[in-house]
Design a protein around this motif. Structure first.
Motif, PDB file in Angstrom:
ATOM      1  N   GLU A 111      40.363  45.900  24.304  1.00  0.00           N
ATOM      2  CA  GLU A 111      40.040  45.067  25.466  1.00  0.00           C
ATOM      3  C   GLU A 111      39.400  43.751  25.022  1.00  0.00           C
ATOM      4  O   GLU A 111      39.628  42.705  25.635  1.00  0.00           O
ATOM      5  CB  GLU A 111      39.119  45.821  26.415  1.00  0.00           C
ATOM      6  N   ARG A 112      38.602  43.795  23.972  1.00  0.00           N
ATOM      7  CA  ARG A 112      37.997  42.572  23.440  1.00  0.00           C
ATOM      8  C   ARG A 112      39.085  41.605  22.947  1.00  0.00           C
ATOM      9  O   ARG A 112      38.987  40.397  23.133  1.00  0.00           O
ATOM     10  CB  ARG A 112      37.022  42.925  22.321  1.00  0.00           C
ATOM     11  N   VAL A 113      40.121  42.153  22.343  1.00  0.00           N
ATOM     12  CA  VAL A 113      41.244  41.333  21.895  1.00  0.00           C
ATOM     13  C   VAL A 113      41.941  40.676  23.082  1.00  0.00           C
ATOM     14  O   VAL A 113      42.251  39.483  23.046  1.00  0.00           O
ATOM     15  CB  VAL A 113      42.259  42.187  21.099  1.00  0.00           C
ATOM     16  N   ILE A 114      42.179  41.448  24.124  1.00  0.00           N
ATOM     17  CA  ILE A 114      42.865  40.909  25.306  1.00  0.00           C
ATOM     18  C   ILE A 114      42.023  39.820  25.964  1.00  0.00           C
ATOM     19  O   ILE A 114      42.544  38.774  26.375  1.00  0.00           O
ATOM     20  CB  ILE A 114      43.185  42.028  26.317  1.00  0.00           C
ATOM     21  N   ARG A 115      40.720  40.049  26.058  1.00  0.00           N
ATOM     22  CA  ARG A 115      39.844  39.017  26.641  1.00  0.00           C
ATOM     23  C   ARG A 115      39.919  37.735  25.833  1.00  0.00           C
ATOM     24  O   ARG A 115      39.995  36.636  26.393  1.00  0.00           O
ATOM     25  CB  ARG A 115      38.393  39.518  26.703  1.00  0.00           C
ATOM     26  N   LYS A 116      39.901  37.879  24.520  1.00  0.00           N
ATOM     27  CA  LYS A 116      39.976  36.695  23.670  1.00  0.00           C
ATOM     28  C   LYS A 116      41.334  36.010  23.801  1.00  0.00           C
ATOM     29  O   LYS A 116      41.426  34.782  23.842  1.00  0.00           O
ATOM     30  CB  LYS A 116      39.728  37.080  22.212  1.00  0.00           C
ATOM     31  N   TYR A 117      42.406  36.813  23.872  1.00  0.00           N
ATOM     32  CA  TYR A 117      43.738  36.221  24.031  1.00  0.00           C
ATOM     33  C   TYR A 117      43.815  35.405  25.324  1.00  0.00           C
ATOM     34  O   TYR A 117      44.401  34.316  25.356  1.00  0.00           O
ATOM     35  CB  TYR A 117      44.823  37.303  24.037  1.00  0.00           C
ATOM     36  N   LEU A 118      43.250  35.927  26.393  1.00  0.00           N
ATOM     37  CA  LEU A 118      43.285  35.213  27.677  1.00  0.00           C
ATOM     38  C   LEU A 118      42.544  33.883  27.573  1.00  0.00           C
ATOM     39  O   LEU A 118      42.958  32.883  28.165  1.00  0.00           O
ATOM     40  CB  LEU A 118      42.679  36.079  28.780  1.00  0.00           C
ATOM     41  N   ARG A 149      45.813  32.613   9.641  1.00  0.00           N
ATOM     42  CA  ARG A 149      45.169  32.311  10.911  1.00  0.00           C
ATOM     43  C   ARG A 149      45.260  33.438  11.960  1.00  0.00           C
ATOM     44  O   ARG A 149      45.771  33.229  13.055  1.00  0.00           O
ATOM     45  CB  ARG A 149      45.738  31.005  11.487  1.00  0.00           C
ATOM     46  N   PRO A 150      44.776  34.633  11.630  1.00  0.00           N
ATOM     47  CA  PRO A 150      44.770  35.708  12.632  1.00  0.00           C
ATOM     48  C   PRO A 150      43.761  35.415  13.736  1.00  0.00           C
ATOM     49  O   PRO A 150      42.747  34.755  13.502  1.00  0.00           O
ATOM     50  CB  PRO A 150      44.358  36.942  11.828  1.00  0.00           C
ATOM     51  N   MET A 151      44.038  35.940  14.912  1.00  0.00           N
ATOM     52  CA  MET A 151      43.111  35.783  16.021  1.00  0.00           C
ATOM     53  C   MET A 151      41.958  36.776  15.893  1.00  0.00           C
ATOM     54  O   MET A 151      40.840  36.507  16.299  1.00  0.00           O
ATOM     55  CB  MET A 151      43.825  35.993  17.357  1.00  0.00           C
ATOM     56  N   ASN A 152      42.266  37.938  15.301  1.00  0.00           N
ATOM     57  CA  ASN A 152      41.225  38.966  15.181  1.00  0.00           C
ATOM     58  C   ASN A 152      41.587  39.958  14.081  1.00  0.00           C
ATOM     59  O   ASN A 152      42.719  39.979  13.598  1.00  0.00           O
ATOM     60  CB  ASN A 152      41.044  39.705  16.516  1.00  0.00           C
ATOM     61  N   PHE A 153      40.605  40.764  13.698  1.00  0.00           N
ATOM     62  CA  PHE A 153      40.772  41.787  12.668  1.00  0.00           C
ATOM     63  C   PHE A 153      40.083  43.048  13.155  1.00  0.00           C
ATOM     64  O   PHE A 153      38.872  43.045  13.414  1.00  0.00           O
ATOM     65  CB  PHE A 153      40.162  41.303  11.348  1.00  0.00           C
ATOM     66  N   ILE A 155      32.314  28.793  15.511  1.00  0.00           N
ATOM     67  CA  ILE A 155      33.604  29.127  16.125  1.00  0.00           C
ATOM     68  C   ILE A 155      34.128  30.436  15.570  1.00  0.00           C
ATOM     69  O   ILE A 155      34.597  31.305  16.298  1.00  0.00           O
ATOM     70  CB  ILE A 155      34.633  27.992  15.882  1.00  0.00           C
ATOM     71  N   LYS A 156      34.028  30.572  14.244  1.00  0.00           N
ATOM     72  CA  LYS A 156      34.508  31.798  13.594  1.00  0.00           C
ATOM     73  C   LYS A 156      33.735  33.033  14.075  1.00  0.00           C
ATOM     74  O   LYS A 156      34.319  34.095  14.295  1.00  0.00           O
ATOM     75  CB  LYS A 156      34.368  31.636  12.071  1.00  0.00           C
ATOM     76  N   LYS A 157      32.428  32.859  14.255  1.00  0.00           N
ATOM     77  CA  LYS A 157      31.592  33.969  14.721  1.00  0.00           C
ATOM     78  C   LYS A 157      31.977  34.382  16.131  1.00  0.00           C
ATOM     79  O   LYS A 157      32.039  35.569  16.466  1.00  0.00           O
ATOM     80  CB  LYS A 157      30.130  33.550  14.672  1.00  0.00           C
ATOM     81  N   ARG A 158      32.270  33.379  16.981  1.00  0.00           N
ATOM     82  CA  ARG A 158      32.621  33.682  18.369  1.00  0.00           C
ATOM     83  C   ARG A 158      33.991  34.349  18.495  1.00  0.00           C
ATOM     84  O   ARG A 158      34.309  34.941  19.520  1.00  0.00           O
ATOM     85  CB  ARG A 158      32.584  32.414  19.211  1.00  0.00           C
ATOM     86  N   GLU A 159      34.792  34.246  17.441  1.00  0.00           N
ATOM     87  CA  GLU A 159      36.107  34.864  17.461  1.00  0.00           C
ATOM     88  C   GLU A 159      36.067  36.350  17.195  1.00  0.00           C
ATOM     89  O   GLU A 159      37.025  37.066  17.451  1.00  0.00           O
ATOM     90  CB  GLU A 159      37.014  34.207  16.413  1.00  0.00           C
ATOM     91  N   ARG A 160      34.987  36.842  16.648  1.00  0.00           N
ATOM     92  CA  ARG A 160      34.918  38.260  16.283  1.00  0.00           C
ATOM     93  C   ARG A 160      34.844  39.143  17.515  1.00  0.00           C
ATOM     94  O   ARG A 160      34.294  38.750  18.522  1.00  0.00           O
ATOM     95  CB  ARG A 160      33.682  38.508  15.380  1.00  0.00           C
TER      96      ARG A 160
END
Length: 272
Positions: free
Chosen positions: A150-157, A135-139, A267-272
């Motif tokens: 920065e995209r990772v940080i935005r998603k984390y927030l 279950r990674p948040m991103n790759f 949902i999976k697509k929006r996580e990228r």
């Protein structure tokens, strides 16, 4: 090897004028109330330095307090995570001895840590299905740059905001609240709802339809007339059934399969 960098951005406000303090307070009110504990694990020192420097730049711009620890060996990270609670881990897949997949398994299965968000880093593509189980948040694919981090940080927030959403339920005459992010799934049992959380099962009186109305905006899938599951805790997704992280297997209603699959992929697509 491990080295640590700790910065509390609020401490820098003393160097600004009174007017500047007011401006920074307005712009950074949210960030000053937040701290992100981050680990970076990569055997390449230049990658560690690059990710660390980008994180410092991005988080400082957002007025977010941070603590960054850097590791070059997966074994060291796993040992430290028995004592230290991280919010976000940047993890190289091609590590020697204990690789990123092994570390993901350690975090989720041995340490039973479902809270930390994992971001895998690799020079290769094509690991997606192998990593899904942890279950990674991103790759992220190398080379890295500010936009990717920065995209990772935005998603984390966005993900961390979910921790602030509470699900309220009633037992007898008392009302209880639990963070939505701690709920694995709901099952309908006659007039009762069984709610499985990271701390065990809770039963309360309600209808499954009412429950879904309160959680449907938070990555919950109504896969069966009596079952609602949290996307974040799905270990394996199939067309006819899902397997949760506690190994519970639920069927997906035939009439809902197409819609559920579309929701899952969206949902999976929006996580990228």
């Amino acid at each position: 090897m491990i080295w640590r960098m700790q910065v509390y951005y609020k401490g820098r406000l003393a160097f600004f004028t009174f007017f500047g303090k007011i401006i920074l307070f307005i712009l950074g009110a949210r960030g000053q109330n937040m701290q992100i504990n981050i680990a970076i694990c990569d055997d390449e020192f230049n990658i560690c330095s690059q990710v660390e420097n980008l994180l410092v730049e991005i988080l400082s711009e957002k007025f977010i307090n941070y603590n960054i620890d850097v590791y070059n060996m997966g074994k060291d990270l796993c040992e430290e995570m028995q004592r230290t609670e991280y919010d976000l881990v940047f993890l190289d897949i091609e590590l020697p001895q204990m690789n990123g997949v092994d570390i993901g398994r350690c975090i989720r299965e041995q340490l039973k840590n479902e809270r930390v968000q994992i971001v895998y880093i690799s020079a290769k593509e094509g690991y997606a299905m192998e990593l899904f189980e942890y279950r990674p948040m991103n790759f992220l694919v190398k080379p890295l740059d500010k936009e990717k981090i920065e995209r990772v940080i935005r998603k984390y927030l966005i993900v961390s905001e979910q921790d602030n959403h509470l699900f309220t339920y009633k037992k007898k005459y008392d009302f209880y609240k639990i963070p939505i992010s701690k709920i694995f799934y709901f099952q309908n049992r006659g007039k009762k709802i069984a709610m499985q959380t990271d701390e065990g099962e809770v039963e309360f009186y309600d209808s499954i339809e009412n429950v879904y109305q309160r959680v449907k905006g938070h990555k919950f899938l109504f896969i069966h007339k009596s079952i609602i599951v949290n996307y974040e805790y799905i270990k394996k997704f199939g067309y006819e059934q899902v397997t949760m992280i506690d190994e519970t297997v639920f069927p997906i209603s035939q009439s809902r399969r197409k819609a559920i699959r579309e929701m899952f992929m969206d949902i999976k697509k929006r996580e990228r």
